[in-house]
Design an enzyme around this catalytic site. Structure first.
Site, mmCIF file in Angstrom:
data_model
loop_
_atom_site.group_PDB
_atom_site.id
_atom_site.type_symbol
_atom_site.label_atom_id
_atom_site.label_comp_id
_atom_site.label_asym_id
_atom_site.label_seq_id
_atom_site.Cartn_x
_atom_site.Cartn_y
_atom_site.Cartn_z
ATOM 1 N N ASP A 471 24.795 14.372 38.878
ATOM 2 C CA ASP A 471 24.885 12.696 39.287
ATOM 3 C C ASP A 471 26.007 12.442 38.415
ATOM 4 O O ASP A 471 26.037 12.413 37.532
ATOM 5 C CB ASP A 471 23.726 12.185 40.115
ATOM 6 C CG ASP A 471 24.170 10.655 39.830
ATOM 7 O OD1 ASP A 471 23.434 11.079 40.956
ATOM 8 O OD2 ASP A 471 23.926 9.959 39.413
ATOM 9 N N ASN A 479 34.339 3.742 42.599
ATOM 10 C CA ASN A 479 35.095 3.808 43.613
ATOM 11 C C ASN A 479 35.096 2.342 43.873
ATOM 12 O O ASN A 479 36.733 1.867 44.408
ATOM 13 C CB ASN A 479 34.079 3.942 44.958
ATOM 14 C CG ASN A 479 34.250 5.545 45.511
ATOM 15 O OD1 ASN A 479 35.300 6.444 45.450
ATOM 16 N ND2 ASN A 479 33.249 5.852 46.463
ATOM 17 N N HIS A 484 38.624 4.522 47.338
ATOM 18 C CA HIS A 484 37.963 5.511 47.638
ATOM 19 C C HIS A 484 38.510 6.593 47.826
ATOM 20 O O HIS A 484 38.136 7.721 47.547
ATOM 21 C CB HIS A 484 37.124 5.307 49.520
ATOM 22 C CG HIS A 484 35.914 4.013 49.687
ATOM 23 N ND1 HIS A 484 34.594 4.445 49.001
ATOM 24 C CD2 HIS A 484 35.826 2.867 49.536
ATOM 25 C CE1 HIS A 484 33.707 3.359 49.521
ATOM 26 N NE2 HIS A 484 34.756 2.462 49.473
ATOM 27 N N ASP A 488 37.158 10.525 45.973
ATOM 28 C CA ASP A 488 37.424 11.809 46.529
ATOM 29 C C ASP A 488 38.406 12.945 45.733
ATOM 30 O O ASP A 488 37.630 13.853 45.672
ATOM 31 C CB ASP A 488 37.973 11.524 48.071
ATOM 32 C CG ASP A 488 36.934 10.915 48.673
ATOM 33 O OD1 ASP A 488 35.864 10.883 48.864
ATOM 34 O OD2 ASP A 488 38.104 10.896 49.957
ATOM 35 N N GLU A 514 27.349 11.417 45.348
ATOM 36 C CA GLU A 514 28.069 11.566 43.885
ATOM 37 C C GLU A 514 26.874 13.001 43.288
ATOM 38 O O GLU A 514 27.543 13.644 42.058
ATOM 39 C CB GLU A 514 28.143 10.895 43.035
ATOM 40 C CG GLU A 514 27.177 10.557 42.464
ATOM 41 C CD GLU A 514 26.429 9.291 43.325
ATOM 42 O OE1 GLU A 514 25.518 8.545 43.050
ATOM 43 O OE2 GLU A 514 27.093 9.506 44.719
ATOM 44 N N ARG A 530 23.205 24.850 27.961
ATOM 45 C CA ARG A 530 24.002 25.408 27.843
ATOM 46 C C ARG A 530 25.383 24.885 28.630
ATOM 47 O O ARG A 530 26.285 24.874 28.228
ATOM 48 C CB ARG A 530 24.103 26.447 26.820
ATOM 49 C CG ARG A 530 24.244 26.879 25.492
ATOM 50 C CD ARG A 530 23.782 27.467 24.915
ATOM 51 N NE ARG A 530 23.167 28.899 25.724
ATOM 52 C CZ ARG A 530 22.241 29.299 24.314
ATOM 53 N NH1 ARG A 530 21.855 29.030 24.345
ATOM 54 N NH2 ARG A 530 21.781 30.893 25.638
ATOM 55 N N ARG A 534 28.240 22.392 29.375
ATOM 56 C CA ARG A 534 30.238 22.856 29.521
ATOM 57 C C ARG A 534 30.460 21.620 30.499
ATOM 58 O O ARG A 534 31.061 21.514 30.673
ATOM 59 C CB ARG A 534 29.810 24.059 29.216
ATOM 60 C CG ARG A 534 30.387 25.698 28.765
ATOM 61 C CD ARG A 534 30.651 26.160 28.457
ATOM 62 N NE ARG A 534 29.899 27.199 29.796
ATOM 63 C CZ ARG A 534 29.004 28.116 29.698
ATOM 64 N NH1 ARG A 534 28.208 28.259 28.099
ATOM 65 N NH2 ARG A 534 28.334 28.823 30.485
#
Length: 587
Positions: A471, A479, A484, A488, A514, A530, A534
């Site tokens: 998330d 936003n 918006h 995007d 999202e 891991r 990243r």
């Protein structure tokens, strides 16, 4: 000439009438002793039961006045004998009219002899001229031979067709070669035994025997020959006559019709072959390979390659079939440096009978594809938009590309273009149905297919499997702050950056808004952490992300694993975000 058995002596008449009868019969080709003149009510002298037959012809004036009758005493008189008897009757009419009222005399005076001779000879000359005129004007060739088969005469038509006058000193064996007489095939010289005249002289019935006349320096002509023998009234063989009808034009029309039928049959076969190829391509799972296989069947080639643009100025083989199907070709089309490039740039079919010596062919290409001859057929979309090139290879040398093959290739190339375009469209539609329109990642529908498949693989192999929920932190605030459209952009750039951190076997999908979901086959929770770290490190535009991780346990469903990952995600958010949280075995 000896009279036939059973004939009676000629009845005695006055000298003038008897002389006229003998002269007229001889001029008409009849034996005078076989002809009897009856005047008045005189009966025929033929005895009852005689072996010969009495053929009677009336002698009548132009006004219908009967002067007598002629009887012919021969065995079985034919139509020719009766025609000659009628000729004698006509020759006698003037004389009998003149002498009808005179007293009979035993001798003709010199004036009467001269008048009678002139009358008969004039009639004979008239009939000869009439016969020659008829023979000269008819469009039928007439040849007459003696009993030994030597030609005695020919009309103008026959002489024109033969290209030279008839020779009466030429034996029958030498006639075919001399006049150029051939069998119907037009190549095999006719033998003397097979010539219509010789066959007729042997007693065969010869009707519409086909002969090809190839005169020296003249046009070849096909004639149908009908031959008959000629005999005297007493049955003596005079020779044979052959009538020749020119059927050259008719044979030409028949040949043209046969060729048209053959072309129509060939065209029907081509249409059926194209229909089969089109059906195969339309129903194939891999239309590109199906196109190559169809072209190979249509052309009888040993190998077929389909080359399509990979990047600017480069064509690569995307499908192939035949002996060279594993060979991957790459062609530079920035210039006309190869036949493939020329065909692609010009949009025209190009054939090389000898590939090894064809200009522009790479020295090792012919050896690598083992090609002796080849043709390059551009695949054009809507007639002029180049979509690729079909390279068709024969391991044997072709001196020229057969017209039917060239036509089939041009026609099928259009079908191939539509098949490839349709396949690409379907592939795009399929990808669109499983891809998120904004980020290009897998969508929820695709995830619903991938997750059970990965779990089934883990159950079969016993390998580890971990799911993760991602998330983006404070996305709503981003936003609201930047709009918006910028939101995007952030989603697209995050999808690209996160994807770069993953393996090909991993699946990253947009879960909604999202949120993203991740499947890591073969990874336990420690390896997944891991990977998650990243991903958090590459979130663009200074933003952060929170990730919840749950390792699959045997017997658990995809929904159960995701529920555990979702719980871990929210624990991370409550803990301050920008973190990776691993769900426990039961949480």
């Amino acid at each position: 000439m000896t009279t036939s058995t059973g004939s009676a002596p000629a009845r005695a008449h006055d000298a003038a009438t008897s002389a006229a009868l003998r002269l007229a019969a001889a001029a008409a080709g009849l034996t005078p002793g076989d002809v009897e003149l009856l005047t008045g009510d005189e009966p025929c002298t033929l005895e009852p039961g005689a072996a010969c037959t009495c053929a009677r012809v009336p002698v009548v004036t132009a006004w219908g006045v009967p002067l007598g009758a002629l009887c012919l005493h021969v065995p079985d008189p034919g139509p020719l004998a009766l025609a000659r008897l009628e000729d004698v009757a006509q020759l006698l009419v003037p004389l009998l009219e003149q002498r009808a009222g005179e007293d009979h005399r035993d001798v003709l005076d010199p004036e009467e002899q001269r008048t009678l001779a002139e009358l008969v000879m004039a009639e004979v000359e008239h009939r000869r001229e009439l016969t020659e005129a008829v023979l000269a004007t008819v469009d039928v060739g007439i040849l007459v031979a003696d009993p030994e088969g030597r030609l005695q005469m020919g009309n103008d038509t026959a002489i024109r067709w033969l290209g030279q006058p008839v020779r009466d000193d030429l034996d029958a064996e030498d006639q075919p070669a001399h006049y150029g007489l051939y069998r119907p095939d037009g190549r095999t010289l006719l033998t003397a035994q097979d010539s219509p005249l010789q066959r007729a002289l042997r007693g065969e019935e010869v009707v519409d025997a086909e002969v090809v006349v190839v005169p020296f320096g003249g046009p070849k002509r096909t004639v149908l020959c009908t031959a008959r023998t000629m005999s005297t009234a007493t049955g003596n063989l005079l020779g044979a006559v052959v009538a020749m009808h020119d059927v050259t034009a008719a044979r030409g029309r028949e040949a043209a019709l046969a060729e048209a039928h053959a072309q129509l049959a060939e065209h029907a076969e081509q249409v059926e072959a194209l229909a089969r190829a089109s059906r195969a391509v339309a129903t194939a799972e891999d239309p590109r390979r199906a196109v190559c296989e169809a072209v190979r069947e249509l052309t009888g080639a040993d190998a077929v390659h389909l080359l399509e643009p990979e990047a600017a100025h480069t064509l690569v083989s995307t499908a192939s079939t035949g002996a060279d199907e594993h060979l991957r070709l790459r062609v530079d089309v920035s210039s006309r440096s190869s036949p493939t490039a020329t065909a692609f740039l010009d949009g025209e079919q190009l054939f090389a009978a000898d590939l090894a010596t064809h200009p522009g062919t790479a020295p090792g290409l012919a050896r690598s594809v083992r090609a002796a001859s080849a043709v390059w057929q551009p695949v054009l979309l809507r007639g002029d938009e180049p979509l690729g090139v079909l390279g068709v290879v024969w391991h044997r040398a072709l001196p020229a590309l057969p017209p039917a093959v060239a036509s089939l290739l041009r026609t099928f190339a259009g079908e191939a273009a539509h098949a490839v375009e349709r396949a690409d469209l379907l592939a795009r539609l399929a990808r669109a149905a499983e891809r998120d329109a904004l980020t290009g990642l897998a969508n929820r529908r695709c995830w619903d297919e991938v997750a059970p498949r990965e779990i089934a693989w883990a159950e079969r192999t016993g390998a580890a499997l971990t799911f993760a929920l991602i998330d983006l932190d404070h996305f709503k605030r981003y936003n609201d702050t930047f709009g918006h459209l910028e939101g995007d952009v952030l989603l697209r750039e995050f999808a690209a950056a996160a994807g770069a951190c993953l393996r090909e076997v991993d699946t990253l999908a947009r879960w909604g808004g999202e949120e993203f979901v991740l499947a890591l086959p073969g990874c336990g929770s420690a390896e997944a952490v891991r990977v998650a770290d990243r991903i958090r490190a590459v979130v663009p535009h200074g933003q952060s992300a929170t990730i919840g991780i749950a390792q699959w346990a045997p017997g658990a469903s995809a929904a159960e694993v995701l529920a555990r990952a979702d719980g871990a995600l929210y624990r991370g958010k409550r803990a301050g975000r920008d973190t990776t949280v691993v769900a426990g075995p039961g949480t």
